[in-house]
Design an enzyme around this catalytic site. Structure first.
Site, mmCIF file in Angstrom:
data_model
loop_
_atom_site.group_PDB
_atom_site.id
_atom_site.type_symbol
_atom_site.label_atom_id
_atom_site.label_comp_id
_atom_site.label_asym_id
_atom_site.label_seq_id
_atom_site.Cartn_x
_atom_site.Cartn_y
_atom_site.Cartn_z
ATOM 1 N N CYS A 18 6.570 -0.824 5.581
ATOM 2 C CA CYS A 18 5.322 -0.112 5.303
ATOM 3 C C CYS A 18 5.487 1.332 5.741
ATOM 4 C CB CYS A 18 4.156 -0.759 6.045
ATOM 5 S SG CYS A 18 2.593 0.146 5.848
ATOM 6 N N HIS A 57 7.450 -3.254 -6.119
ATOM 7 C CA HIS A 57 6.302 -2.545 -6.679
ATOM 8 C C HIS A 57 6.404 -2.528 -8.200
ATOM 9 C CE1 HIS A 57 4.691 -0.785 -2.910
ATOM 10 N NE2 HIS A 57 5.947 -0.885 -2.527
ATOM 11 N N GLU A 67 -2.149 -4.186 -2.753
ATOM 12 C CA GLU A 67 -1.029 -4.553 -1.895
ATOM 13 C C GLU A 67 -0.872 -6.061 -1.808
ATOM 14 O OE1 GLU A 67 0.391 -2.710 1.645
ATOM 15 O OE2 GLU A 67 -1.188 -1.191 1.553
ATOM 16 N N CYS A 79 -0.876 3.258 0.399
ATOM 17 C CA CYS A 79 0.336 2.455 0.579
ATOM 18 C C CYS A 79 1.515 3.405 0.506
ATOM 19 C CB CYS A 79 0.430 1.381 -0.500
ATOM 20 S SG CYS A 79 1.970 0.421 -0.439
ATOM 21 N N GLY A 98 4.145 2.271 -1.850
ATOM 22 C CA GLY A 98 3.565 2.370 -3.182
ATOM 23 C C GLY A 98 3.549 3.797 -3.698
#
Length: 280
Positions: A77, A155, A207, A216, A219
Site C-alpha cells: 500500500c 489493478h 480497493e 489508493c 492504484g
C-alpha cells in the site's frame, strides 16, 4: 481488567489505516483485529490495519504488514508506506531520511522530505510495473476496455467519463472470474494535459478487500502507467483521488514508478483487545 493495545490513526490523502508498532506490542490475530477495529460504527474506523516491525533481513530497515478491512492481507500500500515513513521519523524511531521498507511485494525505498523536523511529503520507489493483457475479460459488458497493471498488487484501470460507477461496477469486477485473487479496480478520466508530462487524471478506486476508498497509492501508480501505455499521458501525472492528489512519475531511466504525496497523523488511542490477543 481488559487488555489494551495502543494504536495510531493516520491517513494518506484520506486513505486511513490503524497503525500498531509491533516492536513494542504484538497483535497475534491481525486478521480479526482488522475486521473489528476497521468497523466505522463499532470500532475505530479505517480502511484496514498496518503493523510496523523491525526487519529480519539486512536489506531493509523495517517491515510493513497490512490487512484490509475484511481481514485479508494485502501485498503493498503506497499510502500506508508514506505514513510509516512519517511515523518512524516523527516518533523518533529513526533519524534516517531514506528508509528501506520490507513488504510482501519486496523492499520499497521511502525518501522523506523534511521541513522544520516534520515530514512534509514522502516519495516512494514503487518498483517496476508488471503488465499483463487482461483487456478482453469484459466480454460484452458496455464498458471501455481496461488495462491490467500490477504494482505488487493487481489493478485493472478503466478510462471512462463515468468515474462514479466505482461502487456498482467496482464491486462486481473485484471478484470477476478473470481475477482469481480478486483485483483493485480504477475508473479514470483525463482532466487536462493529455499526452503531456503535466497530465491531470481524475481517478476513483474500488480497493480489493476494502471497497471504495478515498485514495489508493498503488492504484494511482497503476492509473499513471496505464495512461502512459495507452497514449493518454506522458511519464508524469497528477492523480486526483477523492481524498487528495498524488504525483506519479514512471521514469524511463530505471523503469521504476515513483509516488509522492503527504501523510498525516489523525489521533492516538488505546482499544480493548482481549478478542484479538490470543493466538488461534
Amino acid at each position: 481488567m481488559a487488555q489494551k493495545i495502543r494504536f495510531t490513526k493516520m491517513h494518506g490523502c484520506g486513505n486511513d489505516y490503524i497503525y500498531v508498532n509491533t516492536m513494542e506490542q504484538k497483535v497475534p490475530n491481525p486478521q480479526q483485529a482488522a475486521i473489528e477495529w476497521s468497523d466505522r460504527h463499532k470500532g475505530i474506523g479505517s480502511d484496514g490495519l498496518v503493523l510496523i516491525g523491525k526487519s529480519p533481513v539486512p536489506e531493509a530497515d523495517y517491515t510493513m504488514h497490512i490487512y484490509n478491512a475484511d481481514g485479508s492481507e494485502a501485498m503493498m500500500c503506497g499510502n500506508a508506506s508514506r505514513c510509516i515513513g512519517k511515523y518512524l521519523y516523527e516518533r523518533g524511531l529513526t533519524t534516517k531520511t531514506k528508509i528501506r521498507l520490507l513488504t510482501l511485494s519486496g523492499v520499497k525505498t521511502l525518501q522523506l522530505d523534511i521541513i522544520n523536523n516534520k515530514v512534509e511529503s514522502v516519495t516512494v520507489d514503487m518498483g517496476k510495473p508488471v503488465l499483463e493483457d487482461e483487456s478482453q475479460f469484459l466480454g460484452n459488458r458496455v464498458l471501455d476496455k481496461g488495462t491490467f497493471v500490477s504494482m505488487g498488487n493487481p489493478h485493472y484501470v478503466i478510462f471512462t467519463e463515468d468515474v462514479d460507477q466505482v461502487g456498482e461496477t467496482g464491486r462486481a469486477l473485484e471478484r470477476h472470474p478473470a481475477f482469481p485473487q480478486r483485483c483493485n479496480i480504477e475508473f479514470a478520466r483525463i482532466v487536462s494535459g493529455e499526452t503531456a508530462d503535466n497530465t491531470t487524471i481524475r481517478t476513483r478506486v474500488w480497493e480489493r478487500g476494502s471497497g471504495i476508498t478515498e485514495a489508493c497509492g498503488t492504484g494511482a501508480c497503476a492509473t499513471a502507467v496505464a495512461a502512459a501505455l495507452t497514449g493518454k499521458a506522458g511519464r508524469k501525472s497528477d492523480i486526483v483521488m477523492d481524498g487528495g492528489t498524488l504525483s506519479i512519475e514512471w521514469r524511463e531511466s530505471d523503469n521504476h514508478v515513483y509516488m509522492t504525496g503527504p501523510a498525516e497523523f489523525v489521533f492516538d488511542g488505546e482499544i480493548e483487545a482481549d478478542s484479538v490477543l490470543n493466538e488461534k
